[in-house]
Design a protein around this motif. Structure first.
Motif, PDB file in Angstrom:
ATOM      1  N   LEU A  28      90.936 -91.649 -75.419  1.00 26.51           N
ATOM      2  CA  LEU A  28      89.912 -90.834 -75.697  1.00 26.51           C
ATOM      3  C   LEU A  28      89.717 -90.310 -74.283  1.00 26.51           C
ATOM      4  O   LEU A  28      89.589 -91.309 -73.342  1.00 26.51           O
ATOM      5  CB  LEU A  28      88.767 -91.524 -76.333  1.00 26.51           C
ATOM      6  N   ILE A  31      84.897 -89.288 -73.728  1.00 26.95           N
ATOM      7  CA  ILE A  31      84.086 -89.074 -75.074  1.00 26.95           C
ATOM      8  C   ILE A  31      82.829 -89.541 -74.542  1.00 26.95           C
ATOM      9  O   ILE A  31      82.660 -90.578 -74.249  1.00 26.95           O
ATOM     10  CB  ILE A  31      84.886 -89.529 -76.251  1.00 26.95           C
ATOM     11  N   LEU A  37      81.952 -91.967 -80.119  1.00 27.85           N
ATOM     12  CA  LEU A  37      82.975 -92.832 -79.742  1.00 27.85           C
ATOM     13  C   LEU A  37      82.988 -94.025 -80.893  1.00 27.85           C
ATOM     14  O   LEU A  37      83.941 -94.496 -81.410  1.00 27.85           O
ATOM     15  CB  LEU A  37      82.570 -93.455 -78.605  1.00 27.85           C
ATOM     16  N   LEU A  40      84.820 -92.925 -84.067  1.00 29.64           N
ATOM     17  CA  LEU A  40      86.447 -92.832 -83.762  1.00 29.64           C
ATOM     18  C   LEU A  40      86.869 -94.367 -83.999  1.00 29.64           C
ATOM     19  O   LEU A  40      87.892 -94.628 -84.318  1.00 29.64           O
ATOM     20  CB  LEU A  40      86.602 -92.234 -82.390  1.00 29.64           C
ATOM     21  N   VAL A  72      90.416 -95.525 -73.547  1.00 26.08           N
ATOM     22  CA  VAL A  72      89.466 -94.849 -72.928  1.00 26.08           C
ATOM     23  C   VAL A  72      89.388 -94.732 -71.553  1.00 26.08           C
ATOM     24  O   VAL A  72      89.862 -95.503 -70.745  1.00 26.08           O
ATOM     25  CB  VAL A  72      87.929 -95.099 -73.493  1.00 26.08           C
ATOM     26  N   SER A  77      82.688 -91.762 -69.684  1.00 29.57           N
ATOM     27  CA  SER A  77      82.742 -92.040 -71.043  1.00 29.57           C
ATOM     28  C   SER A  77      81.627 -92.979 -71.591  1.00 29.57           C
ATOM     29  O   SER A  77      81.052 -93.609 -70.811  1.00 29.57           O
ATOM     30  CB  SER A  77      84.080 -92.690 -71.405  1.00 29.57           C
ATOM     31  N   SER A 170      86.962 -84.328 -74.428  1.00 30.25           N
ATOM     32  CA  SER A 170      85.672 -84.366 -74.575  1.00 30.25           C
ATOM     33  C   SER A 170      85.164 -83.346 -75.556  1.00 30.25           C
ATOM     34  O   SER A 170      85.824 -82.405 -75.788  1.00 30.25           O
ATOM     35  CB  SER A 170      84.959 -84.427 -73.150  1.00 30.25           C
ATOM     36  N   SER A 234      85.313 -86.583 -83.789  1.00 27.36           N
ATOM     37  CA  SER A 234      85.410 -87.977 -84.683  1.00 27.36           C
ATOM     38  C   SER A 234      86.184 -87.651 -85.935  1.00 27.36           C
ATOM     39  O   SER A 234      86.916 -88.344 -86.343  1.00 27.36           O
ATOM     40  CB  SER A 234      84.247 -88.669 -84.735  1.00 27.36           C
ATOM     41  N   GLY A 237      89.712 -86.885 -85.045  1.00 28.90           N
ATOM     42  CA  GLY A 237      90.556 -88.097 -84.842  1.00 28.90           C
ATOM     43  C   GLY A 237      90.996 -88.861 -85.875  1.00 28.90           C
ATOM     44  O   GLY A 237      92.069 -89.274 -86.255  1.00 28.90           O
TER      45      GLY A 237
END
Length: 247
Positions: A28, A31, A37, A40, A72, A77, A170, A234, A237
């Motif tokens: 990631l 994010i 987050l 995900l 990440v 983030s 992002s 999300s 993903g």
């Protein structure tokens, strides 16, 4: 009672897949929305966060590899927080989530180690295509522009068995330039709205009636005013992880 802020374990190099490490990682790139987050992390755990062989009598969660690893950025983030935990439905407390201070360097090292670096993007970033423009550059010296696949056409297990890093950018800016340059290929989820609009346009081209022309203008207006040209990160993903794990 004093409590320090939560943080993820650091990881500077992605380990090769083994009995204790996954062959698929969700990476990631900045994010920033804690709910994204969390969602995900929830998808990563639901689809592949549990040990690969939990039925084995000797297997434990500390020795068995999870199907999906998560990495990440340590900067820019969303940090671990109660909001992330709630959005993840508790997966934050179960998953091993790692962070890196230099994601481009980590990805480049993984690429040298034989990983596929698949960046989620609706198009090949212009920073890569622009680098190959110019008449004063020989063809042999130009960088090979990574290919962009529709998700259903992406070569997967059986065709390409290398371990995979799936990189998501992002919410507002997508993949950063240095992160995109580390990717070996890109993948996107085709939009059904675009396909339907193109099909309707092609069907209406045969009619020269003014009334139909007005309908075409209205259809185009409706599709553009909707403002929906991509999926939430999300959601993207989750779909891509399911595809990579199910194939």
């Amino acid at each position: 009672l004093r409590c320090g802020k939560l943080s993820f374990d650091t990881l500077s190099k992605i380990p090769p897949p083994s009995a204790e490490t996954p062959s698929l990682w969700l990476v990631l790139d900045e994010i920033q929305d804690p709910q994204n987050l969390g969602a995900l992390l929830r998808s990563a755990y639901f689809l592949g966060g549990r040990p690969q062989d939990s039925s084995a009598e000797t297997a434990t969660t500390t020795t068995m590899a999870r199907t999906v690893g998560v990495l990440v950025c340590s900067k820019n983030s969303a940090p671990p927080s109660p909001i992330v935990s709630a959005a993840s439905a508790g997966a934050l407390e179960i998953l091993d989530v790692y962070s890196t201070a230099n994601l481009p360097r980590t990805l480049n090292q993984a690429r040298e180690d034989g990983f596929r670096i698949i960046g989620a993007s609706s198009s090949v970033p212009s920073s890569l295509t622009n680098n190959n423009k110019g008449n004063d550059i020989d063809d042999d010296d130009k960088d090979v522009v990574p290919r962009l696949y529709d998700l259903q056409d992406l070569p997967v297990l059986g065709t390409d068995d290398r371990p995979v890093l799936l990189v998501l950018g992002s919410e507002g800016h997508g993949l950063r330039n240095l992160v995109a340059k580390a990717c070996t290929e890109f993948v996107r989820i085709p939009s059904g709205v675009v396909a339907a609009t193109v099909a309707n346009t092609n069907n209406d081209d045969d009619d020269d009636d003014d009334e139909n022309d007005e309908d075409d203008e209205q259809d185009g207006k409706d599709s553009s005013e909707a403002g929906v040209d991509s999926l939430n990160v999300s959601v993207t993903g989750g779909i891509m992880l399911w595809h990579l794990l199910s194939r």
